[in-house]
Scaffold this active site. Sequence first.
Site, PDB file in Angstrom:
ATOM      1  N   ARG B 257     -13.369-130.327  26.830  1.00 37.05           N
ATOM      2  CA  ARG B 257     -14.557-130.333  28.182  1.00 37.05           C
ATOM      3  C   ARG B 257     -13.576-130.568  28.778  1.00 37.05           C
ATOM      4  O   ARG B 257     -13.310-132.392  29.537  1.00 37.05           O
ATOM      5  CB  ARG B 257     -16.051-130.620  27.492  1.00 37.05           C
ATOM      6  CG  ARG B 257     -16.613-130.598  28.969  1.00 37.05           C
ATOM      7  CD  ARG B 257     -17.834-130.860  28.747  1.00 37.05           C
ATOM      8  NE  ARG B 257     -17.739-132.319  29.584  1.00 37.05           N
ATOM      9  CZ  ARG B 257     -18.319-133.486  29.592  1.00 37.05           C
ATOM     10  NH1 ARG B 257     -19.458-133.316  28.533  1.00 37.05           N
ATOM     11  NH2 ARG B 257     -18.408-134.500  30.494  1.00 37.05           N
ATOM     12  N   HIS B 261     -19.832-132.409  32.641  1.00 34.99           N
ATOM     13  CA  HIS B 261     -21.351-132.061  31.531  1.00 34.99           C
ATOM     14  C   HIS B 261     -21.164-130.632  32.389  1.00 34.99           C
ATOM     15  O   HIS B 261     -21.628-129.484  31.892  1.00 34.99           O
ATOM     16  CB  HIS B 261     -21.851-132.394  31.158  1.00 34.99           C
ATOM     17  CG  HIS B 261     -23.217-132.137  31.128  1.00 34.99           C
ATOM     18  ND1 HIS B 261     -23.185-131.063  29.823  1.00 34.99           N
ATOM     19  CD2 HIS B 261     -24.431-131.917  31.700  1.00 34.99           C
ATOM     20  CE1 HIS B 261     -24.669-130.801  29.655  1.00 34.99           C
ATOM     21  NE2 HIS B 261     -25.520-131.072  31.029  1.00 34.99           N
ATOM     22  N   TYR B 270     -17.576-142.836  32.843  1.00 35.44           N
ATOM     23  CA  TYR B 270     -17.819-142.612  31.043  1.00 35.44           C
ATOM     24  C   TYR B 270     -15.791-141.808  30.053  1.00 35.44           C
ATOM     25  O   TYR B 270     -15.843-142.023  29.202  1.00 35.44           O
ATOM     26  CB  TYR B 270     -18.193-141.888  30.047  1.00 35.44           C
ATOM     27  CG  TYR B 270     -19.094-139.870  30.586  1.00 35.44           C
ATOM     28  CD1 TYR B 270     -18.286-139.284  29.711  1.00 35.44           C
ATOM     29  CD2 TYR B 270     -19.378-139.886  31.716  1.00 35.44           C
ATOM     30  CE1 TYR B 270     -18.590-138.224  30.063  1.00 35.44           C
ATOM     31  CE2 TYR B 270     -19.824-138.319  31.806  1.00 35.44           C
ATOM     32  CZ  TYR B 270     -19.574-137.338  31.713  1.00 35.44           C
ATOM     33  OH  TYR B 270     -19.622-136.581  31.805  1.00 35.44           O
TER      34      TYR B 270
END
Lengths: 327, 340
Positions: B257, B261, B270
Amino acid sequence: MAVVTVIEAIREAMREEMARDSSVFVMGEDVGRRGGVFLATKDFLDEFGEQRVIDTPLAEASIAGIAVGAALSGLRPIAEVQFADFIWPTVNQMIGEAARIRYGSNGKLNVPMVLRSPYGGHVRGGLYHSQSVESYFAHTPGLKVVAPATPYDAKGLLKAAIRDDDPVIVLEHKRTYRSVRGETPDEDYVVPIGLAEVKREGTDVSVITYGLTLHYSMQAAAELENEGVSVEVVDLRTLRPLDTETVLESVRKTSKVLVVHEDNAAVSVGSEVSALIAEHAFEYLDAPVMRCAGPEIPAMPFAPTLEAAYMPTAEKIAAKLRELVAY
Amino acid sequence: MADAELQTDLPDAPADALTTEDLLDIYATMLLVRTLDERVWAMNRQGKAAIVASSQGHEAAQLASVWALRKNAPDFFCFTYYRDLAVTTALGLTAEDSLRGFLARDGEPLSGARQFPQHGAAPELKFINHSNVIGTHVPQAVGWALGAKMRGEDTVVACFFGDGTTSQGEVHEAMNFASIHKLPIVFFVENNKYAISVPMSRQMAIERYALRAEGYAMPGTTVDGTDVRASYQAASIAVQLAAIGGGPSIVEFDVERYLPHTSDDDDTVYRDPAEIEQARKRDPLEKLHALLSGTGLLSEERDAAMKKRARDEINVATDSAEAAPFPSDEDVFRHVTSET
């Protein structure tokens, strides 16, 4: 005309619909060889085979979710949740998904499924075999919710639910299963979803109710008749969509209303009925709308004394009616 | 996960191989999807698209799955999730369809712009992507497979979801049921190793998700999801197994990814930038480009022309979608039940 119990009427409704339409099938815990814990699907396995009578693992979320998917694919599943107290894992699929799929797909999809479940208490069922769950589902646009109380209505509404193109929650009061008997026609019929019925005509006061408390209300009405009070009893039968017109018609006729149900009163079907009456028939009322409902405790307890303290019985309904008549 | 560690438990059946033409078609689709994905992300930053979830890094796995279904299943139907732009595009959702969704414009075909982009249904294109609640579509996909089997159809159902979804209880219930009844379904897990911010080590105590397949008595494999050919091979075997009545399988794609998100997320709190930098070396678009140009199947001129075609298509679609009105407010009460 045959005289049958509620559970026999339900069994006949499913048997006739499965014979009529090969896209109808049943799935749930113990619905196969056991025939369901209340015998709603007794002998179905032999008659229809294991392709259409599916014993599932003990997993209610997927019983609902797989039924949703099968319904999307064009079948008409009847999913059984063995007790309504076990219905909470299905909320994600029924309230979160089934109710919203027609809307969320702009009408491209629909979910022609039935989710049946025995609900309600006064059967020494304790906290987890007595719950009234209707308000959670009746709150939700996109669902239809029926709660029949007689063999005629149970058979007719279940057939209508199976033929409906939307998800229908069919709540069957388990105490009525074998204790209530009545006539059902030999020929095919349905009771349309969304229609209440006046189960007893009266002129002095209206009881608006559904489920087991219909029968207790009828007993209370008979008692009041001996005291010279004419009680009309309206059976909602369908909790969503509500038959507002039948309710208001009764209110306009009697001008006094007692709303009765076993579910607790706060944010309930009775709340909605009371609000509709206040909005649309205020000027016809001669007394405040009163309610006789379950208490605000988490569920019906097991001990007979505690259960009796919970339950809106014929005596409690009659007492409330006397209070209302005296107003 | 290095390729050498990947394990395949699927039966060693031959897959109908990808042709040169297939690979070029996949490359063209991947270019279109990447260009569209970059465009809608930019439009989010311009304040035009309210919410975007990127498929960048997942495209090879998604396109290989669609090609595997097309070439190996007599018929198929897909249940997708929010990061499947390459699946929906390959199935025929046009760039303008998608853009109308990202901009919530009238004529959006999946939900009439009632839902987030890419959500709703296109049964005419063989897919449903209804819910924002992860995992709810997995039992529904199993139900669709049950319906297909009961009617005697030869449909293979494909159910796509991410690693985050694998933690849902309904996914376990659905897989268990699918395996008991040997339903014709493939579970395509696009494992990008993050459930929003939660890494694999806090999602599961096993090294790779497909290990759970053994507990369902179904085949499970983990494959490099940035490699079109490897993904196609694994997906095809699972599709063929489902098609011949062999029951369900899990195909886990190891993908990356590259973006947060969604456009509302901030991954800098993070994720280590070096990790993303490393992941970029596996970019499925770059890898497919290298494969095609390295084997002489794609000249520089042809590549430039394909990229220009993708850009032109997205430009035209963007202008058209931006010119479309929002839905009429009269639509709000429609399609609640069959009576409305």
